[in-house]
Motif scaffolding. Structure first.
Motif, PDB file in Angstrom:
ATOM      1  N   LYS A 178      -3.016   7.507  -1.309  1.00  0.00           N
ATOM      2  CA  LYS A 178      -2.781   6.121  -1.741  1.00  0.00           C
ATOM      3  C   LYS A 178      -4.079   5.321  -1.657  1.00  0.00           C
ATOM      4  O   LYS A 178      -4.864   5.481  -0.729  1.00  0.00           O
ATOM      5  N   LEU A 179      -4.274   4.458  -2.640  1.00  0.00           N
ATOM      6  CA  LEU A 179      -5.452   3.591  -2.669  1.00  0.00           C
ATOM      7  C   LEU A 179      -5.014   2.182  -3.054  1.00  0.00           C
ATOM      8  O   LEU A 179      -4.282   1.993  -4.031  1.00  0.00           O
ATOM      9  N   THR A 180      -5.458   1.200  -2.288  1.00  0.00           N
ATOM     10  CA  THR A 180      -5.114  -0.195  -2.550  1.00  0.00           C
ATOM     11  C   THR A 180      -6.372  -1.039  -2.683  1.00  0.00           C
ATOM     12  O   THR A 180      -7.290  -0.941  -1.862  1.00  0.00           O
ATOM     13  N   HIS A 213       0.829  -1.205   0.000  1.00  0.00           N
ATOM     14  CA  HIS A 213       0.000   0.000   0.000  1.00  0.00           C
ATOM     15  C   HIS A 213       0.866   1.259   0.000  1.00  0.00           C
ATOM     16  O   HIS A 213       0.672   2.168  -0.823  1.00  0.00           O
ATOM     17  N   ASP A 214       1.839   1.307   0.913  1.00  0.00           N
ATOM     18  CA  ASP A 214       2.667   2.504   1.065  1.00  0.00           C
ATOM     19  C   ASP A 214       3.475   2.798  -0.192  1.00  0.00           C
ATOM     20  O   ASP A 214       3.744   3.961  -0.516  1.00  0.00           O
ATOM     21  N   ARG A 215       3.864   1.755  -0.903  1.00  0.00           N
ATOM     22  CA  ARG A 215       4.718   1.938  -2.084  1.00  0.00           C
ATOM     23  C   ARG A 215       3.945   1.829  -3.392  1.00  0.00           C
ATOM     24  O   ARG A 215       4.533   1.801  -4.466  1.00  0.00           O
ATOM     25  N   ARG A 216       2.614   1.710  -3.303  1.00  0.00           N
ATOM     26  CA  ARG A 216       1.745   1.594  -4.494  1.00  0.00           C
ATOM     27  C   ARG A 216       2.202   0.427  -5.377  1.00  0.00           C
ATOM     28  O   ARG A 216       2.361   0.566  -6.581  1.00  0.00           O
ATOM     29  N   ARG A 217       2.365  -0.731  -4.776  1.00  0.00           N
ATOM     30  CA  ARG A 217       2.893  -1.891  -5.499  1.00  0.00           C
ATOM     31  C   ARG A 217       1.885  -3.038  -5.530  1.00  0.00           C
ATOM     32  O   ARG A 217       0.769  -2.934  -5.024  1.00  0.00           O
ATOM     33  N   ILE A 218       2.314  -4.145  -6.101  1.00  0.00           N
ATOM     34  CA  ILE A 218       1.524  -5.370  -6.179  1.00  0.00           C
ATOM     35  C   ILE A 218       2.082  -6.371  -5.168  1.00  0.00           C
ATOM     36  O   ILE A 218       3.290  -6.448  -4.958  1.00  0.00           O
TER      37      ILE A 218
END
Length: 251
Positions: free
Chosen positions: A108-110, A5-10
């Motif tokens: 940020k959005l997850t 979430h914090d790094r906008r990753r998968i």
């Protein structure tokens, strides 16, 4: 999940029933209620259109949108999701499409996909474009967390291809599979203590019982033991005697 979430990753997590996957998802959503939404698709081998319809429903709920129309075309779905996310982020869609905003300026959005084994390879492959930093389908890269059963990340289709493509795996911060062997005695102790069992004798007896039956390292089964112990103790603090009485019943 927090790191993704914090790094906008998968991130891709898989494991057997009762190992704590849904508990972890619930904890994440409690800790970042305005930045994480759960998408759960019940249909097996769900294709892109159905998955994006569920995504649109999830982001609408997050944004407080009253709309109930769900397009059946990919173009409309992508457009509606883009606009809904812009509304949630306080951005103007046309300006976002012109890249007038900096990614760092967006919250940020997850999206967390629970029971992700139900998603088709096609759907998972298309979802990565909502995470790409370059020409993203969204106004900014979305964090994507896929959580499935213990065969999810290795599951193959009729052609022998993994559901998680090389492109998705390469972009993933984590691709991790858990099993019951990853549940330590300390994990079980913490779970029991959080459930109100603090007597050392009772804790030791329960942990010993779980170690004798490896299949019962499922937290769901441990919770069943806790509930049965609570009934046996009849409102009194759980003691080693109460545990022994419970186990004598064959639980």
């Amino acid at each position: 999940m927090h790191a993704a979430h914090d790094r906008r990753r998968i991130a891709v997590f898989s494991g057997p029933p009762g190992i704590g996957k849904t508990t972890a998802i619930d904890a994440l959503c409690r800790e970042i209620p305005d930045g994480a939404v759960v998408v759960k698709v019940a249909r097996r081998n769900a294709r892109e259109v159905l998955v994006l319809q569920h995504v649109l429903d999830a982001v609408r709920r997050l944004a407080g949108s009253p709309s109930v129309h769900f397009p059946s075309s990919l173009w409309e779905l992508r457009n509606d999701i883009f606009s809904t996310i812009c509304g949630w982020a306080g951005a103007e869609p046309a300006a976002a499409r012109r890249a007038e905003y900096q990614v760092a300026d967006f919250p940020k959005l997850t999206l967390v996909f629970d029971e992700a084994q139900n998603l088709s390879r096609e759907a998972i492959e298309s979802l990565r474009y909502w995470n790409d930093a370059d020409r993203c389908y969204a106004p900014f890269p979305l964090g994507l967390v896929f959580v499935g059963n213990n065969e999810f990340s290795l599951q193959t289709d009729l052609d022998g291809r993994s559901v998680i493509s090389a492109a998705v795996a390469d972009r993933a911060l984590y691709v991790q599979t858990f099993d019951y062997g990853d549940v330590t005695d300390d994990d079980i102790r913490l779970y029991l203590e959080a459930s109100g069992i603090v007597d050392e004798g009772a804790l030791g007896a329960l942990i010993g019982h779980v170690n004798e039956r490896r299949s019962s390292r499922s937290f769901r089964r441990i919770q069943d033991l806790v509930e049965e112990l609570t009934e046996t103790a009849a409102g009194k603090p759980a003691t080693v005697e109460a545990v022994r009485e419970l186990l004598a019943l064959g639980c």
